[in-house]
Scaffold this active site. Sequence first.
Site, PDB file in Angstrom:
ATOM      1  N   GLU A 260      -1.105   4.798   4.059  1.00  0.00           N
ATOM      2  CA  GLU A 260      -2.022   4.608   3.067  1.00  0.00           C
ATOM      3  C   GLU A 260      -1.760   4.838   1.476  1.00  0.00           C
ATOM      4  O   GLU A 260      -1.330   5.723   0.645  1.00  0.00           O
ATOM      5  CB  GLU A 260      -2.233   6.306   2.735  1.00  0.00           C
ATOM      6  CG  GLU A 260      -3.052   6.635   4.070  1.00  0.00           C
ATOM      7  CD  GLU A 260      -3.454   8.630   4.142  1.00  0.00           C
ATOM      8  OE1 GLU A 260      -3.786   9.046   3.110  1.00  0.00           O
ATOM      9  OE2 GLU A 260      -4.115   9.016   5.030  1.00  0.00           O
TER      10      GLU A 260
HETATM   11  C1  XIL Z   1      -9.042  11.486   1.124  1.00  0.00           C
HETATM   12  C2  XIL Z   1     -10.091  10.850   0.750  1.00  0.00           C
HETATM   13  O1  XIL Z   1      -9.399   9.483   0.021  1.00  0.00           O
HETATM   14  C3  XIL Z   1     -10.618  11.224  -0.696  1.00  0.00           C
HETATM   15  O2  XIL Z   1     -11.580  10.839  -0.834  1.00  0.00           O
HETATM   16  C4  XIL Z   1     -11.484  12.934   0.154  1.00  0.00           C
HETATM   17  O3  XIL Z   1     -11.852  14.226  -0.762  1.00  0.00           O
HETATM   18  C5  XIL Z   1      -9.947  13.527   0.457  1.00  0.00           C
HETATM   19  O4  XIL Z   1      -9.298  12.783   1.353  1.00  0.00           O
HETATM   20  N1  XIL Z   1      -4.574  12.467   3.464  1.00  0.00           N
HETATM   21  C6  XIL Z   1      -4.821  11.394   4.411  1.00  0.00           C
HETATM   22  C7  XIL Z   1      -6.307  11.318   3.428  1.00  0.00           C
HETATM   23  O5  XIL Z   1      -4.537  11.539   4.793  1.00  0.00           O
HETATM   24  O6  XIL Z   1      -7.339  10.880   4.365  1.00  0.00           O
HETATM   25  C8  XIL Z   1      -6.538  11.575   2.860  1.00  0.00           C
HETATM   26  O7  XIL Z   1      -7.506  10.810   2.121  1.00  0.00           O
HETATM   27  C9  XIL Z   1      -5.700  11.222   0.750  1.00  0.00           C
HETATM   28  C10 XIL Z   1      -4.423  12.234   1.676  1.00  0.00           C
END
Ligand code: XIL
Length: 370
Positions: A260
């Site tokens: 991410e």
């Molecule tokens: C985030 C999304 O990007 C947003 O749109 C949502 O509102 C909240 O979640 N860690 C993770 C992701 O594993 O699933 C998260 O994604 C960010 C932090």
Amino acid sequence: MLRTSLTFILLTIIFSSQKPKKNGVKDLFKESFYIGVAVNGQQVSGKEAGALPLIEEHFNSLSPENGLKWSLVHPKPEVYSFDFGDAYVALGEKMDAFTIGHCLVWHQQVPNWVFENESGEPLDKDKLLARMEDHIQTVAGRYKGKIDGWDVVNEVFNEDGTFRESKWYQIAGKDFIKNAFRKAYEVDPAAELYYNDYNVWKASKRAGILKLAKEMKAEGIRVDAIGMQGHYTLGGPSLDEIEKGIIEIAEAGFKVVITELDVDVLPRPNNSEGADLNINFANSPEYNPFVNGISPEAEAKLAQRYADLFQLFQKHKDKITRVTLWGLHDGKSWLNNFPVRGRTNYPLLFDRDLKLKEDVFAKLKVVSKQ
Ligand code: XIL
């Protein structure tokens, strides 16, 4: 004669416009690792103008930003909603992309009913585990053979390496983690299975993660890779800390996936390091300095930060199988709302006009040749 050459010209135009382009970010790193992007429903369905061609040109792996999380895919006990998931895996197949599922078990974006019986009382451990396994069966089972890797369990550790006191943990202890991996393997043994978290660069947190991952391995439970989320800022964590994480995970016998990646360029309030969704601050001008555009200094720092990070990933390409950006472009990044709501952030490879940041791309080109 004229007709034949016209046909020829027409066919050449059609054919060359269909040829896959080979100058995307993914092509720079094709000998090293997949380059992924997290996508949303508008992008998957082609409703967001201009997004889909960029996704296809620059990425060879997909992650679902929200649509496969429990509260979206399974909002009520008897209700599953597969519209997003079906369109998502179809796009993955069309692109021949390495398609990720995110995520089967997490304490966020999960409805309260999951942990309660019909009278609203807490479920006991066996019932909760059965419910979790049923969910994994239904979701991972539906996409068997279409999803190449699952974030099976997301964010179950605190920063000091102890277990997070989530409802999962309060009711089932660490067994829920083991059962989730066992079940995911049973349902789709061909899919890769990941444990995913933020701040894995932090030694104390990583110690907890690797202790559990090794324990599972010793018990014959398959865990293929540890996901380092990679929600970083311009200034931190240091490359050294990230590198220690990559090396230690590999030494413990697991692949590394950067799941991410984004780079927050805005000032962070204290204690908001990482990606704990519980943290949320109100907006103020102090925390939102680039409403009308990023400063040249911050823009240059962003390009350098991406170059440094990819240089590190490239150095460890034998350990890293994928680097996924958490979003396509700045306009849709979750960092416009985290950890402070309603900001204008610039954390991704494409700007708000869906233009590739040329200074970042130029630096990545250099790094990819090293
Ligand atoms: C985030 C999304 O990007 C947003 O749109 C949502 O509102 C909240 O979640 N860690 C993770 C992701 O594993 O699933 C998260 O994604 C960010 C932090």
